[in-house]
Scaffold this motif. Sequence first.
Motif, PDB file in Angstrom:
ATOM      1  N   PHE A 215       0.814  -1.218   0.000  1.00 47.37           N
ATOM      2  CA  PHE A 215       0.000   0.000   0.000  1.00 47.37           C
ATOM      3  C   PHE A 215       0.847   1.267   0.000  1.00 47.37           C
ATOM      4  CE2 PHE A 215      -1.546   3.439   2.736  1.00 47.37           C
ATOM      5  CZ  PHE A 215      -2.665   3.843   2.032  1.00 47.37           C
ATOM      6  N   TRP A 216       1.855   1.315   0.864  1.00 48.89           N
ATOM      7  CA  TRP A 216       2.585   2.563   1.062  1.00 48.89           C
ATOM      8  C   TRP A 216       3.377   2.957  -0.174  1.00 48.89           C
ATOM      9  CZ3 TRP A 216       1.424   6.376   3.717  1.00 48.89           C
ATOM     10  CH2 TRP A 216       2.349   7.353   4.140  1.00 48.89           C
ATOM     11  N   VAL A 217       3.866   1.976  -0.939  1.00 47.98           N
ATOM     12  CA  VAL A 217       4.582   2.276  -2.182  1.00 47.98           C
ATOM     13  C   VAL A 217       3.670   3.013  -3.150  1.00 47.98           C
ATOM     14  CG1 VAL A 217       5.768   1.286  -4.183  1.00 47.98           C
ATOM     15  CG2 VAL A 217       6.118   0.293  -1.910  1.00 47.98           C
ATOM     16  N   TYR A 218       2.452   2.503  -3.324  1.00 53.44           N
ATOM     17  CA  TYR A 218       1.523   3.117  -4.272  1.00 53.44           C
ATOM     18  C   TYR A 218       0.991   4.445  -3.748  1.00 53.44           C
ATOM     19  CZ  TYR A 218       1.540  -0.752  -7.521  1.00 53.44           C
ATOM     20  OH  TYR A 218       1.944  -1.677  -8.462  1.00 53.44           O
ATOM     21  N   GLN A 219       0.793   4.538  -2.436  1.00 56.13           N
ATOM     22  CA  GLN A 219       0.308   5.792  -1.862  1.00 56.13           C
ATOM     23  C   GLN A 219       1.324   6.919  -2.056  1.00 56.13           C
ATOM     24  OE1 GLN A 219      -2.647   6.461  -0.432  1.00 56.13           O
ATOM     25  NE2 GLN A 219      -2.217   8.514   0.304  1.00 56.13           N
ATOM     26  N   LYS A 220       2.604   6.605  -1.879  1.00 54.79           N
ATOM     27  CA  LYS A 220       3.655   7.621  -1.944  1.00 54.79           C
ATOM     28  C   LYS A 220       4.159   7.872  -3.370  1.00 54.79           C
ATOM     29  CE  LYS A 220       5.551   9.275   1.224  1.00 54.79           C
ATOM     30  NZ  LYS A 220       5.322  10.558   1.906  1.00 54.79           N
ATOM     31  N   LYS A 221       4.125   6.855  -4.215  1.00 54.13           N
ATOM     32  CA  LYS A 221       4.794   6.946  -5.516  1.00 54.13           C
ATOM     33  C   LYS A 221       3.848   7.274  -6.675  1.00 54.13           C
ATOM     34  CE  LYS A 221       9.183   5.292  -4.820  1.00 54.13           C
ATOM     35  NZ  LYS A 221      10.444   5.672  -5.473  1.00 54.13           N
ATOM     36  N   THR A 222       2.562   7.087  -6.492  1.00 50.90           N
ATOM     37  CA  THR A 222       1.637   7.310  -7.601  1.00 50.90           C
ATOM     38  C   THR A 222       0.480   8.191  -7.142  1.00 50.90           C
ATOM     39  OG1 THR A 222       0.041   5.513  -7.230  1.00 50.90           O
ATOM     40  CG2 THR A 222       2.125   4.921  -8.285  1.00 50.90           C
ATOM     41  N   GLU A 223      -0.286   8.634  -8.100  1.00 50.71           N
ATOM     42  CA  GLU A 223      -1.533   9.341  -7.814  1.00 50.71           C
ATOM     43  C   GLU A 223      -2.732   8.518  -8.268  1.00 50.71           C
ATOM     44  OE1 GLU A 223      -1.329  13.209  -9.540  1.00 50.71           O
ATOM     45  OE2 GLU A 223       0.349  13.868  -8.277  1.00 50.71           O
ATOM     46  N   GLU A 224      -2.493   7.240  -8.521  1.00 53.64           N
ATOM     47  CA  GLU A 224      -3.544   6.357  -9.010  1.00 53.64           C
ATOM     48  C   GLU A 224      -4.464   5.921  -7.870  1.00 53.64           C
ATOM     49  OE1 GLU A 224      -1.532   3.074 -10.721  1.00 53.64           O
ATOM     50  OE2 GLU A 224      -0.327   4.298 -12.085  1.00 53.64           O
ATOM     51  N   ALA A 225      -5.634   5.411  -8.248  1.00 53.30           N
ATOM     52  CA  ALA A 225      -6.520   4.784  -7.273  1.00 53.30           C
ATOM     53  C   ALA A 225      -5.813   3.572  -6.679  1.00 53.30           C
ATOM     54  CB  ALA A 225      -7.823   4.360  -7.942  1.00 53.30           C
ATOM     55  N   ILE A 226      -5.960   3.383  -5.387  1.00 52.13           N
ATOM     56  CA  ILE A 226      -5.305   2.272  -4.707  1.00 52.13           C
ATOM     57  C   ILE A 226      -6.301   1.170  -4.385  1.00 52.13           C
ATOM     58  CG2 ILE A 226      -4.076   1.610  -2.590  1.00 52.13           C
ATOM     59  CD1 ILE A 226      -2.878   4.434  -2.593  1.00 52.13           C
ATOM     60  N   PHE A 227      -7.543   1.570  -4.080  1.00 53.32           N
ATOM     61  CA  PHE A 227      -8.552   0.594  -3.692  1.00 53.32           C
ATOM     62  C   PHE A 227      -9.373   0.162  -4.905  1.00 53.32           C
ATOM     63  CE2 PHE A 227      -7.974   3.102   0.297  1.00 53.32           C
ATOM     64  CZ  PHE A 227      -7.405   2.085   1.053  1.00 53.32           C
ATOM     65  N   ASP A 228     -10.016  -0.996  -4.779  1.00 58.74           N
ATOM     66  CA  ASP A 228     -10.750  -1.558  -5.902  1.00 58.74           C
ATOM     67  C   ASP A 228     -12.018  -0.779  -6.253  1.00 58.74           C
ATOM     68  OD1 ASP A 228     -12.053  -2.306  -3.597  1.00 58.74           O
ATOM     69  OD2 ASP A 228     -12.458  -4.360  -4.228  1.00 58.74           O
ATOM     70  N   ASP A 229     -12.427   0.143  -5.371  1.00 53.54           N
ATOM     71  CA  ASP A 229     -13.592   0.971  -5.704  1.00 53.54           C
ATOM     72  C   ASP A 229     -13.192   2.273  -6.400  1.00 53.54           C
ATOM     73  OD1 ASP A 229     -12.467   2.432  -3.651  1.00 53.54           O
ATOM     74  OD2 ASP A 229     -14.252   2.456  -2.382  1.00 53.54           O
ATOM     75  N   GLY A 230     -11.904   2.401  -6.754  1.00 55.91           N
ATOM     76  CA  GLY A 230     -11.424   3.573  -7.474  1.00 55.91           C
ATOM     77  C   GLY A 230     -11.006   4.731  -6.587  1.00 55.91           C
ATOM     78  N   SER A 231     -10.886   4.510  -5.291  1.00 60.41           N
ATOM     79  CA  SER A 231     -10.537   5.588  -4.358  1.00 60.41           C
ATOM     80  C   SER A 231      -9.107   5.443  -3.852  1.00 60.41           C
ATOM     81  CB  SER A 231     -11.503   5.594  -3.163  1.00 60.41           C
ATOM     82  OG  SER A 231     -11.363   4.405  -2.399  1.00 60.41           O
ATOM     83  N   ARG A 232      -8.656   6.486  -3.167  1.00 58.16           N
ATOM     84  CA  ARG A 232      -7.357   6.492  -2.491  1.00 58.16           C
ATOM     85  C   ARG A 232      -7.576   6.754  -1.009  1.00 58.16           C
ATOM     86  NH1 ARG A 232      -2.638   7.307  -5.047  1.00 58.16           N
ATOM     87  NH2 ARG A 232      -1.864   8.697  -3.429  1.00 58.16           N
ATOM     88  N   ALA A 233      -6.561   6.472  -0.217  1.00 57.51           N
ATOM     89  CA  ALA A 233      -6.634   6.794   1.198  1.00 57.51           C
ATOM     90  C   ALA A 233      -6.545   8.308   1.379  1.00 57.51           C
ATOM     91  CB  ALA A 233      -5.499   6.113   1.961  1.00 57.51           C
ATOM     92  N   SER A 234      -7.198   8.821   2.398  1.00 59.27           N
ATOM     93  CA  SER A 234      -7.181  10.260   2.675  1.00 59.27           C
ATOM     94  C   SER A 234      -5.809  10.678   3.191  1.00 59.27           C
ATOM     95  CB  SER A 234      -8.238  10.599   3.726  1.00 59.27           C
ATOM     96  OG  SER A 234      -7.894  10.025   4.978  1.00 59.27           O
ATOM     97  N   ASP A 235      -5.560  11.986   3.157  1.00 58.36           N
ATOM     98  CA  ASP A 235      -4.309  12.526   3.689  1.00 58.36           C
ATOM     99  C   ASP A 235      -4.184  12.213   5.178  1.00 58.36           C
ATOM    100  OD1 ASP A 235      -3.691  13.551   1.217  1.00 58.36           O
ATOM    101  OD2 ASP A 235      -4.380  15.588   1.676  1.00 58.36           O
TER     102      ASP A 235
END
Length: 290
Positions: A215-235
């Motif tokens: 999770f943390w790699v994608y959260q920090k390195k990309t701006e893509e959706a991380i979850f399967d519902d198309g969302s990202r974790a909040s700040d």
Amino acid sequence: MNSKIEALGTSTGKILYSSDCQNIFDLSIAETMELFKSSGVILFRGFGVTPKQMKDFSERFSDRHIIDFTKVSIDSDKFVNFVDGGTDSLIPHSENSCFPFRPDVIWFCCTVPAEQEGETLFWDGVRVWEELSQESKELFLSKQLKFSYNKIPVERLKKILGSNANTIDDMKRILDSLDGVSYQFNDDKTVSVEYTCSAVVKNKYSHQNAFANHFWVYQKKTEEAIFDDGSRASDEVADEIETIFDKLTEKIPWQAGDLVMMDNSRFLHGRGAFNDNRRQVFTTLSNLKF
């Protein structure tokens, strides 16, 4: 076990020292495995282990090894690899946790430590999970992580899937057997694959919840959706996790000949930035037969 054992930092991990230039292959397999089950990380020190010996020693505990196509290998079987090149920092992650081929254990062997810094860092995913707020726990329990891979060449996928993937039907059969995998074979001889999985892993031996993932790699390195519902974790969630990682960081202060055995179902690993190009650390990945 007659060897001296002491704590590795403030973690559950242990340092197991060689006794009078003891050969690492003289260690009891059963006793070593019991120590690993309870500690999750063992640093074998003073045994003068080489990358080849790392592979040979790991075979005593493993039923299969896993090829890592993202790294440069040094053996003909492509099981022994250089760790990620460069001297930059590496974000906390569990090895191959963004693929459906997650190994049980990651092995590290150091032949040349950096003169300064260059430690491998690690985090206990069980402790990370315990530190998370109830709101964040509910978030990660309710949503799946999603990883997408577009236009993988069919020939490359054959190598990833192994010797039983000789035909398209073979590959489909293997992909169909993998949890969380959907795929599409394209007309240009490529395959698009999506893999969904939980950020929360049941530790292989203690069966506790562990925040051991990519999770943390994608959260920090990309701006893509991380979850399967198309969302990202909040700040707010991201800030909470970063604070927890900062609090729980442990270090492996490398010496030449060190070997590390790390439970990949419980621990995340990474490294801090350093400035010594001579540093050499190698890895191999395997699934355990215990």
